[in-house]
Design a protein around this motif. Structure first.
Motif, PDB file in Angstrom:
ATOM      1  N   GLY A 514      55.639  39.375  67.664  1.00 34.65           N
ATOM      2  CA  GLY A 514      54.805  38.196  67.452  1.00 34.65           C
ATOM      3  C   GLY A 514      53.617  38.498  66.561  1.00 34.65           C
ATOM      4  N   PHE A 515      52.826  39.531  66.940  1.00 31.86           N
ATOM      5  CA  PHE A 515      51.674  39.948  66.131  1.00 31.86           C
ATOM      6  C   PHE A 515      51.394  41.410  66.425  1.00 31.86           C
ATOM      7  CE2 PHE A 515      47.008  40.687  66.019  1.00 31.86           C
ATOM      8  CZ  PHE A 515      46.833  40.595  64.642  1.00 31.86           C
ATOM      9  N   GLU A 516      51.247  42.182  65.370  1.00 32.45           N
ATOM     10  CA  GLU A 516      50.896  43.592  65.507  1.00 32.45           C
ATOM     11  C   GLU A 516      49.656  43.866  64.660  1.00 32.45           C
ATOM     12  OE1 GLU A 516      54.311  46.546  65.540  1.00 32.45           O
ATOM     13  OE2 GLU A 516      55.237  44.834  64.529  1.00 32.45           O
ATOM     14  N   ARG A 532      38.156  47.072  66.516  1.00 35.35           N
ATOM     15  CA  ARG A 532      38.542  46.121  67.572  1.00 35.35           C
ATOM     16  C   ARG A 532      38.037  44.722  67.247  1.00 35.35           C
ATOM     17  NH1 ARG A 532      37.444  50.698  70.972  1.00 35.35           N
ATOM     18  NH2 ARG A 532      35.278  50.006  71.248  1.00 35.35           N
ATOM     19  N   ALA A 533      36.862  44.618  66.633  1.00 38.34           N
ATOM     20  CA  ALA A 533      36.330  43.312  66.259  1.00 38.34           C
ATOM     21  C   ALA A 533      37.179  42.677  65.156  1.00 38.34           C
ATOM     22  CB  ALA A 533      34.882  43.441  65.800  1.00 38.34           C
ATOM     23  N   VAL A 534      37.655  43.496  64.208  1.00 38.74           N
ATOM     24  CA  VAL A 534      38.533  42.978  63.152  1.00 38.74           C
ATOM     25  C   VAL A 534      39.823  42.432  63.768  1.00 38.74           C
ATOM     26  CG1 VAL A 534      39.872  43.563  61.099  1.00 38.74           C
ATOM     27  CG2 VAL A 534      37.574  44.499  61.386  1.00 38.74           C
ATOM     28  N   GLU A 535      40.396  43.182  64.731  1.00 41.19           N
ATOM     29  CA  GLU A 535      41.620  42.710  65.387  1.00 41.19           C
ATOM     30  C   GLU A 535      41.377  41.374  66.088  1.00 41.19           C
ATOM     31  OE1 GLU A 535      44.906  44.004  68.792  1.00 41.19           O
ATOM     32  OE2 GLU A 535      43.286  45.389  68.254  1.00 41.19           O
ATOM     33  N   ARG A 539      43.242  37.771  65.339  1.00 42.03           N
ATOM     34  CA  ARG A 539      43.888  36.934  66.356  1.00 42.03           C
ATOM     35  C   ARG A 539      43.326  35.515  66.306  1.00 42.03           C
ATOM     36  NH1 ARG A 539      47.175  39.580  69.827  1.00 42.03           N
ATOM     37  NH2 ARG A 539      47.025  41.858  69.892  1.00 42.03           N
ATOM     38  N   ASP A 540      42.035  35.372  66.038  1.00 40.99           N
ATOM     39  CA  ASP A 540      41.455  34.031  65.897  1.00 40.99           C
ATOM     40  C   ASP A 540      42.134  33.265  64.766  1.00 40.99           C
ATOM     41  OD1 ASP A 540      39.676  34.701  67.902  1.00 40.99           O
ATOM     42  OD2 ASP A 540      38.028  35.195  66.540  1.00 40.99           O
ATOM     43  N   ALA A 541      42.442  33.982  63.665  1.00 36.84           N
ATOM     44  CA  ALA A 541      43.020  33.323  62.490  1.00 36.84           C
ATOM     45  C   ALA A 541      44.454  32.861  62.715  1.00 36.84           C
ATOM     46  CB  ALA A 541      42.967  34.271  61.293  1.00 36.84           C
ATOM     47  N   LEU A 542      45.131  33.390  63.758  1.00 39.85           N
ATOM     48  CA  LEU A 542      46.533  33.029  64.000  1.00 39.85           C
ATOM     49  C   LEU A 542      46.689  31.610  64.519  1.00 39.85           C
ATOM     50  CD1 LEU A 542      47.822  36.296  65.731  1.00 39.85           C
ATOM     51  CD2 LEU A 542      47.989  35.661  63.318  1.00 39.85           C
ATOM     52  N   ALA A 543      45.610  30.983  64.933  1.00 36.54           N
ATOM     53  CA  ALA A 543      45.703  29.641  65.523  1.00 36.54           C
ATOM     54  C   ALA A 543      46.173  28.597  64.523  1.00 36.54           C
ATOM     55  CB  ALA A 543      44.346  29.232  66.115  1.00 36.54           C
ATOM     56  N   GLU A 544      45.837  28.768  63.231  1.00 35.87           N
ATOM     57  CA  GLU A 544      46.190  27.771  62.218  1.00 35.87           C
ATOM     58  C   GLU A 544      46.655  28.474  60.954  1.00 35.87           C
ATOM     59  OE1 GLU A 544      42.972  25.141  61.471  1.00 35.87           O
ATOM     60  OE2 GLU A 544      42.892  24.355  63.515  1.00 35.87           O
ATOM     61  N   SER A 570      27.842  44.509  62.246  1.00 36.96           N
ATOM     62  CA  SER A 570      27.890  44.253  63.695  1.00 36.96           C
ATOM     63  C   SER A 570      29.295  43.820  64.083  1.00 36.96           C
ATOM     64  CB  SER A 570      26.894  43.142  64.072  1.00 36.96           C
ATOM     65  OG  SER A 570      27.264  41.918  63.448  1.00 36.96           O
ATOM     66  N   ASP A 571      29.557  43.748  65.401  1.00 30.14           N
ATOM     67  CA  ASP A 571      30.840  43.230  65.882  1.00 30.14           C
ATOM     68  C   ASP A 571      31.087  41.828  65.353  1.00 30.14           C
ATOM     69  OD1 ASP A 571      31.318  45.531  67.237  1.00 30.14           O
ATOM     70  OD2 ASP A 571      31.038  44.710  69.252  1.00 30.14           O
ATOM     71  N   THR A 572      30.036  40.993  65.405  1.00 36.67           N
ATOM     72  CA  THR A 572      30.177  39.606  64.964  1.00 36.67           C
ATOM     73  C   THR A 572      30.563  39.532  63.494  1.00 36.67           C
ATOM     74  OG1 THR A 572      28.535  38.879  66.583  1.00 36.67           O
ATOM     75  CG2 THR A 572      28.986  37.397  64.735  1.00 36.67           C
ATOM     76  N   ALA A 573      29.908  40.352  62.657  1.00 37.04           N
ATOM     77  CA  ALA A 573      30.207  40.335  61.227  1.00 37.04           C
ATOM     78  C   ALA A 573      31.648  40.753  60.959  1.00 37.04           C
ATOM     79  CB  ALA A 573      29.237  41.250  60.487  1.00 37.04           C
ATOM     80  N   PHE A 574      32.131  41.800  61.646  1.00 33.93           N
ATOM     81  CA  PHE A 574      33.494  42.265  61.396  1.00 33.93           C
ATOM     82  C   PHE A 574      34.534  41.319  62.008  1.00 33.93           C
ATOM     83  CE2 PHE A 574      31.625  46.134  59.837  1.00 33.93           C
ATOM     84  CZ  PHE A 574      32.562  46.591  58.925  1.00 33.93           C
ATOM     85  N   ARG A 575      34.203  40.666  63.099  1.00 32.05           N
ATOM     86  CA  ARG A 575      35.137  39.670  63.633  1.00 32.05           C
ATOM     87  C   ARG A 575      35.276  38.509  62.647  1.00 32.05           C
ATOM     88  NH1 ARG A 575      35.903  37.840  69.856  1.00 32.05           N
ATOM     89  NH2 ARG A 575      37.478  36.219  69.506  1.00 32.05           N
ATOM     90  N   THR A 576      34.155  38.084  62.083  1.00 32.42           N
ATOM     91  CA  THR A 576      34.198  37.017  61.090  1.00 32.42           C
ATOM     92  C   THR A 576      34.991  37.451  59.866  1.00 32.42           C
ATOM     93  OG1 THR A 576      32.042  36.226  61.843  1.00 32.42           O
ATOM     94  CG2 THR A 576      32.788  35.489  59.681  1.00 32.42           C
ATOM     95  N   ALA A 577      34.788  38.691  59.429  1.00 33.56           N
ATOM     96  CA  ALA A 577      35.532  39.205  58.276  1.00 33.56           C
ATOM     97  C   ALA A 577      37.027  39.260  58.570  1.00 33.56           C
ATOM     98  CB  ALA A 577      35.015  40.594  57.896  1.00 33.56           C
ATOM     99  N   GLY A 578      37.395  39.651  59.796  1.00 35.60           N
ATOM    100  CA  GLY A 578      38.805  39.681  60.170  1.00 35.60           C
ATOM    101  C   GLY A 578      39.426  38.296  60.136  1.00 35.60           C
ATOM    102  N   ARG A 579      38.684  37.308  60.663  1.00 37.38           N
ATOM    103  CA  ARG A 579      39.212  35.944  60.712  1.00 37.38           C
ATOM    104  C   ARG A 579      39.405  35.365  59.314  1.00 37.38           C
ATOM    105  NH1 ARG A 579      35.711  34.090  63.747  1.00 37.38           N
ATOM    106  NH2 ARG A 579      34.332  32.896  62.395  1.00 37.38           N
ATOM    107  N   PHE A 580      38.353  35.392  58.508  1.00 32.48           N
ATOM    108  CA  PHE A 580      38.445  34.777  57.179  1.00 32.48           C
ATOM    109  C   PHE A 580      39.258  35.641  56.214  1.00 32.48           C
ATOM    110  CE2 PHE A 580      34.667  32.596  58.875  1.00 32.48           C
ATOM    111  CZ  PHE A 580      35.040  31.283  58.613  1.00 32.48           C
TER     112      PHE A 580
END
Length: 678
Positions: A514-516, A532-535, A539-544, A570-580
């Motif tokens: 499904g997703f790796e 881990r924040a990028v991952e 996963r957030d980006a998989l919704a749409e 920061s975690d927030t910055a890398f999570r945002t980078a992972g999503r977009f």
């Protein structure tokens, strides 16, 4: 066989009745209730007089929709029985029931043998490790054949069928069975209760001896004690056979096969004897384990632990069905809901008899009961002692595949509709209610057209609402057809104070999973906590997805490089980078739209095969095979779910009402002409 009566748990059997729709599960349940003296009149599905199919929709449609629990007694044992649905749309109801059962009776049609949903529920029971015995039903029907049905069990389900009975008479002349263990004949006369026991008929003695020998050899192959006796004496005694069959059933190395006709009340008493003799008691089941490794033995003196598997949210209160795995619960006790993380008070405890209930002062390990007074518990919630918390693995919930838009005809009923839909989702976790962000419509999603039809009708009947319902829509998915490598994304934000900085480089490629997600970053250029924040952002980006906003599946994302800023990362910055970053990567990939497909089994008269095959082809169906069985043709095909809406009506019109079909989900396949490269 009499088990140890000193421990009351040894005489308890928690079992389910499993089968394909119309194989006779509910009739078997009704005859069990009649044979055990629980009811004094035989309930009939076609008359709408059954105990377990008590919901108005079940009686109107003649099928089981909701799992119903009943208790009865046989030969000093207490049987807690759950009659489960047979239609594929209600497979989640079967899943929740199997999660709390110790054993099951699988019912098969003697004409059709193993049908598609028979196979599905068998696999569900395999996943839960539930021991089973098989009952080949409807031996009085034209075309019924025990050997053919047993061969289909062997071929399609792959257990070792251990046939312990031989039918006396065929089709309409079926009157009883030969018990191969004790070499006796059991016959039933019309409109009587109980079997007449006698010697094996002369005309069947040679065949009965041959089959007894085959049974001894099959058991000896799989059981050491039976093999030792067989080698010493060249035969196996009834007592050794019984003990060996019990061991083989509980280990899953064999399945005992019985036969009869539930509608004509033939074969039910031996079936009950087999349930008592071969299926496990709560004491025979391994101790339950929490998700963190805690163990709870089946002991009334141990700390209390139970799993809620069904909720009925009625206007007068909530009824929560629970399986008690350990400890004791008393009326008025306080329990801990591990999922909601709050305490609850047990108002009443009830022994369930379908839609009727008998009050209890307490319930102990091994019991299946209903509890009144719990406000937060849902199907899958763990209830436990407040001073000994644990979380039990909840039953899995299937992902909905069909949606309809629902709205109240009168705007003043909007709030009532929202409340009614929330109650529906509370009772059935496989129903999902959400609001479409673009249209503002309320969408009800479920496992199939019939599932949603039943849910909408339930709202109409129970809440008196007039509804407008949109055409069903399937749930599409998007996947990666051709990937992209080396996509660079920088997230830089500076608006006063601490800023945000994250730099990632992503490879995206198709995957069978499904997703790796994996990281190939070297030299610590992206610290592990940011990985881990990028991952999480991916996963957030998989919704749409980019094709139509559908969920994305079937891809592997590799973080190959990146960089950080001393102050602004920061975690927030890398999570945002992972999503977009993943969203941008998906727009650069060749994406494929996936649609849900189902395996359809159509049974029609032979003279209608041509019309049915043409209709399936027009619905983009791929025919896998066609066989003739008892004057009818059985066609198997894979068809997109979107093409099956309204198929039941079409099939009836093409076959003058003589055709039937069943469907079961088989996954997703590419939709035609929608592969898009961006």
């Amino acid at each position: 066989m009499r088990t140890n009566n000193f421990n009351p748990l040894a005489v308890v059997r928690n079992l389910g009745i499993l089968a394909h729709v119309d194989a006779g599960k509910t009739t078997v349940t009704e005859r069990i209730l009649y044979a055990t003296g629980t009811t004094h009149k035989r309930g009939e599905v076609h008359d709408g007089t059954t105990v377990t199919d008590f919901d108005p929709q079940e009686r109107d449609r003649g099928i089981t929709i909701f799992a119903a629990a009943v208790s009865c007694a046989w030969d000093g044992h207490r049987l807690n029985l759950i009659d489960t649905p047979g239609h594929v749309d209600f497979a989640d109801e079967v899943e929740r029931s199997l999660r709390v059962l110790d054993g099951a009776v699988a019912v098969f049609d003697a004409v059709a043998g193993v049908e598609p949903q028979s196979e599905s529920v068998w696999r569900q029971a395999d996943r839960h490790g539930v021991p089973r015995i098989a009952f080949v039903n409807k031996l009085d029907r034209t075309g019924a054949d025990l050997d053919t049905a047993v061969e289909s069990i062997r071929r399609r389900l792959h257990p070792a069928p251990l046939v312990v009975q031989l039918p006396i008479g065929t089709e309409d002349g079926f009157t009883g069975v030969v018990d191969l263990l004790r070499m006796r004949a059991l016959t039933w006369a019309d409109d009587t209760t109980g079997a007449d026991e006698g010697p094996v008929p002369d005309g069947l003695r040679e065949e009965a001896l041959r089959r007894r020998r085959l049974l001894e050899e099959a058991v000896a192959e799989r059981h050491p004690a039976a093999l030792e006796e067989f080698c010493d004496r060249e035969t196996v005694s009834a007592g050794t056979l019984t003990a060996a069959l019990r061991d083989l059933t509980r280990s899953g190395d064999g399945v005992v096969v019985l036969c009869g006709s539930a509608y004509r009340n033939r074969g039910i008493e031996p079936l009950l004897d087999a349930v008592v003799a071969y299926l496990p008691s709560p004491l025979d089941v391994p101790a339950v384990h929490g998700v963190n490794g805690e163990e709870r033995p089946c002991d009334p003196a141990a700390p209390f632990a139970a799993l809620a598997f069904k909720v009925n949210a009625t206007p007068t209160g909530r009824l929560t069905y629970v399986r008690v795995y350990s400890g004791t619960i008393e009326k008025g006790a306080t329990v801990w809901d591990a999922g909601a993380r709050r305490t609850e008070r047990v108002g009443r405890i009830l022994r369930v008899q379908a839609d009727r209930h008998a009050p209890l002062e307490r319930a102990v390990a091994g019991d299946i009961v209903a509890v009144v007074g719990l406000k937060s518990a849902r199907a899958g919630s763990t209830l436990c002692a407040p001073d000994a918390p644990l979380v039990l693995e909840p039953p899995g919930v299937a992902e909905p595949v069909v949606s309809v838009a629902v709205e109240a005809e009168r705007s003043v009923d909007t709030d009532r509709l929202a409340s009614a839909l929330a109650r529906l989702a509370e009772e059935d976790p496989s129903l999902v209610v959400r609001t479409d962000a673009e249209t503002g419509q309320t969408l009800l999603s479920g496992m199939g057209e019939l599932h949603l039809e039943v849910a909408v009708e339930k709202v109409r009947r129970e809440h008196g609402l007039t509804l407008n319902v949109g055409r069903p829509r399937v749930s599409y998915r998007e996947t990666v057809g051709r990937g992209v490598s080396g996509l660079v994304f920088r997230h830089v934000k500076q608006d006063g104070g601490a800023g945000q900085f994250a730099h990632v480089v992503l490879d995206v490629e198709p995957s069978a999973e499904g997703f790796e997600f994996r990281s190939a970053v070297v030299g610590g250029r992206v610290p592990q906590e940011y990985v881990r924040a990028v991952e999480a952002g991916c996963r957030d980006a998989l919704a749409e997805g980019p094709l139509g906003g559908h969920p994305v599946t079937g891809l592997r994302v590799t973080l190959t490089d990146g960089s950080t800023h001393v102050k602004d990362s920061s975690d927030t910055a890398f999570r945002t980078a992972g999503r977009f970053g993943l969203r941008e990567a998906l727009r650069a990939c060749a994406m494929v739209l996936l649609e849900p497909v189902v395996e359809v089994t159509v049974t029609v008269p032979e003279d209608a095969v041509g019309a049915v095959l043409g209709d399936l082809a027009a619905r983009r169906g791929r025919v896998a095979g066609s066989v003739t069985r008892g004057g009818s043709a059985v066609v198997t095909a894979t068809v997109p779910l979107a093409e099956l809406f309204g198929y039941a009506t079409r099939l009836r019109s093409r076959t003058q009402g003589r055709g039937t079909f069943t469907a079961r989900p088989t996954g997703y396949a590419p939709a035609p002409a929608v592969t898009t490269a961006r």
